[in-house]
Write a protein that holds these residues in place. Structure first.
Motif, PDB file in Angstrom:
ATOM      1  N   VAL A 127      52.241 -71.627  -7.557  1.00 38.38           N
ATOM      2  CA  VAL A 127      52.720 -70.327  -8.034  1.00 38.38           C
ATOM      3  C   VAL A 127      53.617 -70.579  -9.246  1.00 38.38           C
ATOM      4  O   VAL A 127      54.656 -71.238  -9.136  1.00 38.38           O
ATOM      5  N   PRO A 128      53.220 -70.105 -10.419  1.00 36.62           N
ATOM      6  CA  PRO A 128      54.041 -70.344 -11.613  1.00 36.62           C
ATOM      7  C   PRO A 128      55.444 -69.771 -11.459  1.00 36.62           C
ATOM      8  O   PRO A 128      55.663 -68.745 -10.815  1.00 36.62           O
ATOM      9  N   SER A 129      56.397 -70.450 -12.038  1.00 35.36           N
ATOM     10  CA  SER A 129      57.793 -70.020 -12.016  1.00 35.36           C
ATOM     11  C   SER A 129      58.061 -69.112 -13.210  1.00 35.36           C
ATOM     12  O   SER A 129      57.700 -69.450 -14.343  1.00 35.36           O
ATOM     13  N   PHE A 130      58.695 -67.967 -12.941  1.00 40.03           N
ATOM     14  CA  PHE A 130      59.011 -67.068 -14.051  1.00 40.03           C
ATOM     15  C   PHE A 130      59.962 -67.741 -15.034  1.00 40.03           C
ATOM     16  O   PHE A 130      59.770 -67.671 -16.251  1.00 40.03           O
ATOM     17  N   ASP A 169      57.960 -71.292 -16.360  1.00 39.87           N
ATOM     18  CA  ASP A 169      56.588 -71.216 -16.871  1.00 39.87           C
ATOM     19  C   ASP A 169      56.350 -69.974 -17.729  1.00 39.87           C
ATOM     20  O   ASP A 169      55.813 -70.079 -18.838  1.00 39.87           O
ATOM     21  N   ILE A 170      56.749 -68.817 -17.229  1.00 39.13           N
ATOM     22  CA  ILE A 170      56.449 -67.567 -17.933  1.00 39.13           C
ATOM     23  C   ILE A 170      57.357 -67.376 -19.147  1.00 39.13           C
ATOM     24  O   ILE A 170      56.880 -67.047 -20.246  1.00 39.13           O
ATOM     25  N   TRP A 223      62.554 -60.190 -16.256  1.00 42.01           N
ATOM     26  CA  TRP A 223      61.642 -59.986 -15.131  1.00 42.01           C
ATOM     27  C   TRP A 223      61.596 -58.511 -14.751  1.00 42.01           C
ATOM     28  O   TRP A 223      60.517 -57.947 -14.518  1.00 42.01           O
ATOM     29  N   GLU A 280      47.779 -66.160 -13.114  1.00 44.17           N
ATOM     30  CA  GLU A 280      48.109 -66.654 -11.774  1.00 44.17           C
ATOM     31  C   GLU A 280      49.448 -66.096 -11.307  1.00 44.17           C
ATOM     32  O   GLU A 280      49.616 -65.771 -10.117  1.00 44.17           O
ATOM     33  N   TRP A 281      50.399 -65.987 -12.225  1.00 42.35           N
ATOM     34  CA  TRP A 281      51.706 -65.445 -11.858  1.00 42.35           C
ATOM     35  C   TRP A 281      51.579 -63.975 -11.437  1.00 42.35           C
ATOM     36  O   TRP A 281      52.156 -63.562 -10.438  1.00 42.35           O
ATOM     37  N   SER A 292      49.906 -63.664  -8.092  1.00 46.42           N
ATOM     38  CA  SER A 292      50.778 -64.091  -6.999  1.00 46.42           C
ATOM     39  C   SER A 292      51.843 -63.054  -6.665  1.00 46.42           C
ATOM     40  O   SER A 292      52.705 -63.301  -5.821  1.00 46.42           O
ATOM     41  N   ALA A 305      53.787 -61.584  -9.129  1.00 42.80           N
ATOM     42  CA  ALA A 305      54.817 -61.610 -10.180  1.00 42.80           C
ATOM     43  C   ALA A 305      56.209 -61.884  -9.612  1.00 42.80           C
ATOM     44  O   ALA A 305      57.140 -61.084  -9.789  1.00 42.80           O
TER      45      ALA A 305
END
Length: 282
Positions: free
Chosen positions: A173-176, A179-180, A217, A267-268, A271, A273
């Protein structure tokens, strides 16, 4: 006599050190002309002192002196010959790729006497096991769990680095935060000329260069009635349609469909968000 011997010892020490030192380093720090001038001065003083001593003391002493100096000067080049030859090294020298989306940019440095002197040219990479690790350009990409050896070749020189791939079969699970936000910054979305401006752009505002993770976010997932994200169909999210220019976007195309950045965003969103966590690596 004592002063002459001190000068003599100093001259021999300087010449011996000069033989051992890396000439490139001396030139870099002092300049070529200065080094030549000092070497000529020391050699002249050394020869003058040697001649005076030989004139003052004849017989066995002069032969012993000449033999001692010959041994010192002869040993200096042999020590310089022991210096390691130029080589290359992969940076990082070993690393682990955790998860299917992990990536590692590679750098190959030229080494001289163990010190990095610049990036190596015409480098090619190979993997000992393509089922574990593949190289795309200068990026290491995991293909499956296991261990592989990465080899870099530049001319007739080679270097290797051990690589470990873990958790490849586990969905990540990408990290906000980690990663984002970097994707938004790299694409210029949170720059001062775009949504990072003080008033934002077209009703959408992000913090400048992503300094406010929590606020960004909320802007993406809560503001405008959450219309920027579609967790059931990530591909229909404005967060993906706008930067790929699939719908009109004044900023133009910022992310290419199918790229690593696009897939991470998708993917984020799929998942759910998730927002930034207190235990995220900083």
């Amino acid at each position: 006599m004592a002063l002459a011997l001190l000068h003599l010892i100093g001259g021999v020490t300087f010449l011996s050190t000069l033989f051992e030192c890396n000439a490139d380093s001396l030139v870099q720090y002092f300049g070529r002309g200065f080094i030549i001038l000092i070497a000529l001065f020391v050699a002249t003083a050394f020869g003058h002192i040697l001649l005076n001593l030989m004139r003052q003391y004849s017989g066995p002493f002069s032969w012993i002196l000449i033999a001692s100096l010959a041994v010192v000067l002869q040993s200096a080049p042999s020590r310089a010959a022991d210096v390691p030859q130029d080589d290359i090294a992969i940076l990082p020298r070993d690393f682990t790729l955790a998860g299917p989306v992990a990536r590692q940019t590679l750098l190959v440095e030229k080494l001289h006497e163990g010190r990095a002197i610049g990036e190596a040219e015409d480098v090619s990479f190979t993997s000992s096991d393509p089922n574990v690790l593949k190289i795309h350009g200068k990026t290491a990409v995991p293909m499956g769990n296991g261990k592989a050896t990465l080899t870099a070749t530049s001319g007739d020189r080679t270097a290797s680095a051990p690589v470990t791939v873990t958790a490849f079969d586990k969905p990540a699970v990408p990290s906000f935060r980690n990663d984002i936000q970097p994707i938004l910054m790299a694409g210029g979305c949170s720059s001062g000329a775009c949504h990072g401006a003080a008033a934002g752009k077209n009703g959408f505002k992000l913090s400048l260069r992503g300094y406010d993770d929590e606020g960004d976010w909320r802007a993406l997932t809560r503001h405008a009635m959450g219309r920027r994200l579609d967790t059931s169909e990530p591909g229909r999210s404005l967060m993906l349609l706008k930067p790929t220019a699939a719908v009109p976007h004044k900023g133009g195309e910022r992310i290419k469909p199918g790229s690593i950045e696009y897939n991470l965003l998708a993917e984020w969103i799929a998942s759910g968000a998730p927002g930034p966590r207190a235990d995220d690596p900083r």
